[in-house]
Design an enzyme around this catalytic site. Structure first.
Site, PDB file in Angstrom:
ATOM      1  N   GLU A  85      62.923  22.416  39.963  1.00 10.60           N
ATOM      2  CA  GLU A  85      62.991  21.355  38.952  1.00 10.60           C
ATOM      3  C   GLU A  85      64.144  20.391  39.220  1.00 10.60           C
ATOM      4  O   GLU A  85      64.842  19.947  38.322  1.00 10.60           O
ATOM      5  CB  GLU A  85      63.102  21.956  37.541  1.00 10.60           C
ATOM      6  N   GLN A  87      64.198  17.396  39.765  1.00 12.53           N
ATOM      7  CA  GLN A  87      64.069  16.088  39.113  1.00 12.53           C
ATOM      8  C   GLN A  87      64.874  16.003  37.818  1.00 12.53           C
ATOM      9  O   GLN A  87      65.192  14.922  37.349  1.00 12.53           O
ATOM     10  CB  GLN A  87      62.598  15.737  38.845  1.00 12.53           C
ATOM     11  N   CYS A 142      38.116  18.575  36.744  1.00 16.42           N
ATOM     12  CA  CYS A 142      36.817  18.233  37.334  1.00 16.42           C
ATOM     13  C   CYS A 142      36.592  18.957  38.662  1.00 16.42           C
ATOM     14  O   CYS A 142      35.516  18.873  39.247  1.00 16.42           O
ATOM     15  CB  CYS A 142      36.691  16.727  37.516  1.00 16.42           C
ATOM     16  N   CYS A 171      43.220  14.191  38.686  1.00 14.80           N
ATOM     17  CA  CYS A 171      42.901  13.337  39.813  1.00 14.80           C
ATOM     18  C   CYS A 171      42.831  11.909  39.294  1.00 14.80           C
ATOM     19  O   CYS A 171      43.121  11.650  38.127  1.00 14.80           O
ATOM     20  CB  CYS A 171      41.589  13.760  40.463  1.00 14.80           C
TER      21      CYS A 171
END
Length: 173
Positions: A85, A87, A142, A171
């Site tokens: 982590e 970030q 999906c 996506c």
């Protein structure tokens, strides 16, 4: 050396970190693990969404409020430093990583993009300085490769930290 693992949530970045830890431990190397104190989901460990964690491997995870905690807390005899982590750490982490990679193998993992599609914190700089870059994807609902993260719930009191109840990988479809 600096190895960076990046991608969306649920892309198994922490799983990749633990793979490096397992390999280092099999080679009888000294490992230090770090997470920022803002990662409240981890309960003080590097933990995957499937429940695997550093404590099960016998590695204590250190909590860092700032990148200076990591610089000052890294033992000289450490072979591998893993930071999850990344970030969430302060901008000085870029300089800290540059210092650390000259003495140790560092594996740093973090989200590359925010839910808005912007670079997450200093990740663009961390990615640019990587000696080895692993960019992972997740699985969209999906079934396609997911390269970014979307927020499913509203942000409450400015707290963006969350897990599968708040986020999902997606996506572009």
């Amino acid at each position: 050396m600096l190895t960076v693992v990046t991608g969306p949530m649920f892309g198994e970045k922490s799983t990749e970190i633990l793979r490096y830890v397992r390999r280092a431990l099999r080679a009888h190397k000294v490992v230090q693990a770090w997470i920022p104190d803002t990662d409240t989901r981890s309960c003080g460990h590097i933990r995957t969404h499937s429940g695997d964690e550093t404590t099960r491997l016998g590695v204590k995870t250190n909590i860092a409020r700032t990148s200076l905690d990591i610089l000052n807390g890294t033992r000289e005899r450490t072979d591998l430093i893993v930071i999850d982590e990344v970030q969430f750490l302060d901008p000085d982490i870029v300089h800290a990583l540059d210092i650390l990679r000259r003495r140790h193998h560092v594996v740093a993992a973090g989200l590359n993009l925010t839910v808005m599609g912007d670079s997450f914190g200093v990740m663009h700089q961390v990615i640019a300085m990587a000696d080895v870059l692993t960019k992972v994807s997740a699985i969209c609902s999906c079934g396609a490769d997911a390269t970014h993260t979307i927020r499913k719930t509203p942000v409450i009191n400015g707290n963006w930290v969350g897990g599968s109840e708040d986020y999902e990988a997606s996506c572009y479809s």
